[in-house]
Design a protein around this motif. Sequence first.
Motif, PDB file in Angstrom:
ATOM      1  N   LEU A   1      -2.768   7.387   5.250  1.00  0.00           N
ATOM      2  CA  LEU A   1      -3.031   8.519   4.350  1.00  0.00           C
ATOM      3  C   LEU A   1      -4.123   8.033   3.334  1.00  0.00           C
ATOM      4  O   LEU A   1      -4.067   7.439   2.726  1.00  0.00           O
ATOM      5  CB  LEU A   1      -1.438   9.064   3.559  1.00  0.00           C
ATOM      6  CG  LEU A   1      -1.717   9.889   2.565  1.00  0.00           C
ATOM      7  CD1 LEU A   1      -1.818  11.442   3.248  1.00  0.00           C
ATOM      8  CD2 LEU A   1      -0.400   9.959   1.832  1.00  0.00           C
TER       9      LEU A   1
ATOM     10  N   TYR B   1      -0.548   3.027   3.888  1.00  0.00           N
ATOM     11  CA  TYR B   1      -0.145   3.100   5.213  1.00  0.00           C
ATOM     12  C   TYR B   1       1.416   3.300   5.538  1.00  0.00           C
ATOM     13  O   TYR B   1       2.155   2.587   4.747  1.00  0.00           O
ATOM     14  CB  TYR B   1      -0.490   1.676   5.677  1.00  0.00           C
ATOM     15  CG  TYR B   1      -2.119   1.244   5.524  1.00  0.00           C
ATOM     16  CD1 TYR B   1      -2.857   1.733   6.523  1.00  0.00           C
ATOM     17  CD2 TYR B   1      -2.386   0.984   4.144  1.00  0.00           C
ATOM     18  CE1 TYR B   1      -4.243   1.487   6.247  1.00  0.00           C
ATOM     19  CE2 TYR B   1      -3.866   0.762   3.964  1.00  0.00           C
ATOM     20  CZ  TYR B   1      -4.948   1.083   5.043  1.00  0.00           C
ATOM     21  OH  TYR B   1      -6.055   0.786   4.959  1.00  0.00           O
ATOM     22  N   TYR B   2       1.824   4.085   6.577  1.00  0.00           N
ATOM     23  CA  TYR B   2       3.042   4.629   6.951  1.00  0.00           C
ATOM     24  C   TYR B   2       3.279   4.316   8.200  1.00  0.00           C
ATOM     25  O   TYR B   2       2.573   4.744   9.183  1.00  0.00           O
ATOM     26  CB  TYR B   2       3.217   6.130   6.547  1.00  0.00           C
ATOM     27  CG  TYR B   2       2.967   6.213   5.036  1.00  0.00           C
ATOM     28  CD1 TYR B   2       3.970   6.369   4.127  1.00  0.00           C
ATOM     29  CD2 TYR B   2       1.683   6.403   4.348  1.00  0.00           C
ATOM     30  CE1 TYR B   2       3.840   6.630   2.856  1.00  0.00           C
ATOM     31  CE2 TYR B   2       1.225   6.525   3.271  1.00  0.00           C
ATOM     32  CZ  TYR B   2       2.278   6.904   2.290  1.00  0.00           C
ATOM     33  OH  TYR B   2       2.152   7.178   0.971  1.00  0.00           O
TER      34      TYR B   2
ATOM     35  N   HIS C   1       7.092   8.310   9.031  1.00  0.00           N
ATOM     36  CA  HIS C   1       6.283   9.461   9.138  1.00  0.00           C
ATOM     37  C   HIS C   1       7.134  10.718   8.315  1.00  0.00           C
ATOM     38  O   HIS C   1       6.248  11.468   7.781  1.00  0.00           O
ATOM     39  CB  HIS C   1       6.146  10.132  10.417  1.00  0.00           C
ATOM     40  CG  HIS C   1       5.267   9.045  11.409  1.00  0.00           C
ATOM     41  ND1 HIS C   1       5.032   9.260  12.687  1.00  0.00           N
ATOM     42  CD2 HIS C   1       4.499   7.823  10.899  1.00  0.00           C
ATOM     43  CE1 HIS C   1       4.304   8.310  13.194  1.00  0.00           C
ATOM     44  NE2 HIS C   1       3.886   7.422  12.161  1.00  0.00           N
TER      45      HIS C   1
ATOM     46  N   LEU D   1       5.555   9.590   4.932  1.00  0.00           N
ATOM     47  CA  LEU D   1       4.028  10.194   4.938  1.00  0.00           C
ATOM     48  C   LEU D   1       3.767  11.557   4.669  1.00  0.00           C
ATOM     49  O   LEU D   1       3.172  12.090   3.644  1.00  0.00           O
ATOM     50  CB  LEU D   1       3.418   9.830   6.298  1.00  0.00           C
ATOM     51  CG  LEU D   1       2.253  10.318   6.491  1.00  0.00           C
ATOM     52  CD1 LEU D   1       0.920   9.893   5.564  1.00  0.00           C
ATOM     53  CD2 LEU D   1       1.757   9.808   7.911  1.00  0.00           C
TER      54      LEU D   1
ATOM     55  N   VAL E   1      -5.307  12.212   7.225  1.00  0.00           N
ATOM     56  CA  VAL E   1      -4.993  11.176   7.713  1.00  0.00           C
ATOM     57  C   VAL E   1      -5.965  10.412   8.682  1.00  0.00           C
ATOM     58  O   VAL E   1      -6.541  11.317   9.151  1.00  0.00           O
ATOM     59  CB  VAL E   1      -3.512  11.178   8.403  1.00  0.00           C
ATOM     60  CG1 VAL E   1      -2.461  11.459   7.400  1.00  0.00           C
ATOM     61  CG2 VAL E   1      -3.554  12.247   9.573  1.00  0.00           C
TER      62      VAL E   1
ATOM     63  N   ASN F   1       4.486   2.187   3.233  1.00  0.00           N
ATOM     64  CA  ASN F   1       4.930   3.379   3.167  1.00  0.00           C
ATOM     65  C   ASN F   1       4.743   3.845   1.702  1.00  0.00           C
ATOM     66  O   ASN F   1       5.915   4.227   0.928  1.00  0.00           O
ATOM     67  CB  ASN F   1       6.556   3.397   3.931  1.00  0.00           C
ATOM     68  CG  ASN F   1       6.449   3.093   5.139  1.00  0.00           C
ATOM     69  OD1 ASN F   1       6.014   4.024   5.827  1.00  0.00           O
ATOM     70  ND2 ASN F   1       6.947   1.875   5.753  1.00  0.00           N
TER      71      ASN F   1
END
Length: 108
Positions: free
Chosen positions: A44, A56-57, A60, A63, A79, A94
């Motif tokens: 993201l 960073y995820y 989801h 996110l 993204v 996350n």
Amino acid sequence: MEDGNKSRGQGSIKKSLLEGPDKNTGEIQSAIEVLFEPGTVVELRVFKGRETVSGYYDDHKVLAYEAGKLEDRGYSVYVTLNEVDPTLLARASNRARKVYKEPTTSDN
């Protein structure tokens, strides 16, 4: 999120997810489900003026929630569509954080 608010912010994300997503988060979640396989690492990235936020995820739902909240605050949100190396989760797993000189996803 500011570094000093990491734990508070993560708790509020989890609490809000239990309460159910708002319309914006639901639409973002639907798009993420179309674009990415479950568990895929996604970056993201958001901008507002000269400020950049990145995270960073592989979760989801988190996110989608974070993207929706940042969009509500006036950030331009996107993204990365290219595959992201899962080891990049170590940079901001996350969660979103302001980046200054720290690297974000690159072609390398």
